[in-house]
Design a protein around this motif. Sequence first.
Motif, short mmCIF file in Angstrom:
data_model
loop_
_atom_site.label_atom_id
_atom_site.label_comp_id
_atom_site.label_asym_id
_atom_site.label_seq_id
_atom_site.Cartn_x
_atom_site.Cartn_y
_atom_site.Cartn_z
N TRP A 267 2.65 -11.96 203.59
CA TRP A 267 2.23 -12.32 203.11
C TRP A 267 1.52 -10.89 202.14
CZ3 TRP A 267 -2.07 -10.88 201.06
CH2 TRP A 267 -2.86 -11.30 200.11
N LEU A 268 1.45 -10.60 203.12
CA LEU A 268 0.69 -8.87 203.00
C LEU A 268 2.53 -8.32 202.95
CD1 LEU A 268 -1.78 -7.21 202.83
CD2 LEU A 268 -1.29 -6.61 204.94
N ARG A 269 3.09 -8.08 202.93
CA ARG A 269 3.96 -7.06 202.59
C ARG A 269 4.83 -7.10 201.44
NH1 ARG A 269 7.75 -9.14 206.07
NH2 ARG A 269 9.06 -9.93 204.41
N VAL A 270 4.62 -8.75 200.98
CA VAL A 270 5.40 -8.60 199.57
C VAL A 270 4.29 -8.75 198.40
CG1 VAL A 270 6.46 -10.30 200.86
CG2 VAL A 270 4.63 -11.68 199.56
N LEU A 298 8.40 -15.27 203.11
CA LEU A 298 8.60 -16.90 202.31
C LEU A 298 8.82 -16.75 201.30
CD1 LEU A 298 4.73 -15.61 203.11
CD2 LEU A 298 6.14 -16.63 204.78
N THR A 299 8.78 -17.83 200.91
CA THR A 299 8.62 -18.72 199.22
C THR A 299 7.81 -18.56 198.42
OG1 THR A 299 8.28 -21.22 199.38
CG2 THR A 299 10.00 -20.30 200.66
N ASP A 300 8.60 -18.67 197.14
CA ASP A 300 7.33 -18.09 195.95
C ASP A 300 6.76 -18.62 196.33
OD1 ASP A 300 9.20 -15.68 195.50
OD2 ASP A 300 9.51 -16.57 193.56
N ASP A 301 6.79 -20.00 196.15
CA ASP A 301 5.38 -21.20 196.15
C ASP A 301 4.52 -20.66 197.70
OD1 ASP A 301 6.34 -21.92 194.27
OD2 ASP A 301 7.90 -24.17 195.65
N GLU A 302 5.87 -20.84 198.67
CA GLU A 302 4.34 -20.41 200.06
C GLU A 302 3.78 -19.04 199.31
OE1 GLU A 302 7.60 -21.65 203.45
OE2 GLU A 302 7.36 -19.70 202.69
N SER A 307 -2.11 -17.79 198.93
CA SER A 307 -2.88 -16.78 197.83
C SER A 307 -3.58 -17.41 197.65
CB SER A 307 -2.07 -15.95 196.23
OG SER A 307 -0.84 -15.28 197.35
N ALA A 308 -3.77 -18.07 197.13
CA ALA A 308 -4.71 -19.51 195.69
C ALA A 308 -5.78 -20.40 197.40
CB ALA A 308 -3.52 -20.80 195.90
N ALA A 309 -4.78 -20.59 198.27
CA ALA A 309 -6.07 -20.58 199.85
C ALA A 309 -7.52 -19.54 199.57
CB ALA A 309 -5.33 -20.86 201.34
N ALA A 310 -7.05 -18.51 199.73
CA ALA A 310 -7.95 -16.71 199.90
C ALA A 310 -9.17 -16.86 198.68
CB ALA A 310 -6.69 -16.07 200.22
#
Length: 311
Positions: A267-270, A298-302, A307-310
């Motif tokens: 997640w961080l890498r992208v 990761l997929t765009d949705d993932e 991000s939404a969870a955080a």
Amino acid sequence: MARIGTTDLDVLPLNLGGNVFGWTADEDASFAVLDAFAAAGGSFVDTADVYSEWVPGHEGGESEAVLGRWMGARGNRADVVIATKVGKLSTRRGTSRDVVRAAVEDSLKRLGTDYVDLYYAHEDDQETPLEETVVALGEVVAEGKARYVAASNFSPERLAEALRIADDLGVARFVALQPHYNLVHRDEYEGPLQELAVREGLGVLPYSSLASGFLTGKYRDGADAVDSPRAGSAGRYLDDRGRRVLAALDEVAAAHGTSVTAVSLAWLRVQPGVVAPIASARSVAQLPDLLAGATLALTDDEVVALSAAAS
């Protein structure tokens, strides 16, 4: 591979943290981690003159010295991209010209090399005129003691000013930024600092990428206590938001058959500007999850769900 900003440094998108070398990883364990990292195609290692002054009996420079002895034993200096820092060691505090010139010599001696690839101002020394800091770091590059210079823990305003000064004076400008940034610590980087980094083409190399271990998934309700000096820091994230993040990480990890650690780094890498998250391993057993995070797609949705969870 990933390129660090506007430099010619191409690295695996994982910056191996050297803060544990000579601290929670003794020399043998550090050599084993470095050997395994190199064998997997890794080359980028992050250290600092202050690592690990906080340990009783240490004076700083232990991490650099371990890394230097490893490179000397393996004869692989040309294959390693070294980043080190000046500014936080109690005996070399700040980034005045005198401190920078003395500190870089100390670091080179401990590392057993005549140059480093990336030399950071570890923090913004507001007691020293910014022009003096920029010029001093520019001299380090001009003299061949560092290939490039970078900034850590700078505000967007001060970072922009440093870049302007370097351009006006025609000296080496910062090519990279090392901010505190991860899935549960976002406000400091996202916004003006991120926008500046992307606009100026800086390679962003976040530290605390796994939130002191919280984003490895080891810190949960009812879980066994974790034997780590960072346990107290990690535990503070275990609130309602942290639980949402862990649940989202679990779901994505299960979908990919991988670890929560790998998903957190992926997640961080992208994120915009990010080149290679910094993460450390005190044993070879911890390294595969970090390496997986450097290649997991990761997929765009993932990415959006995490991000939404955080948020």
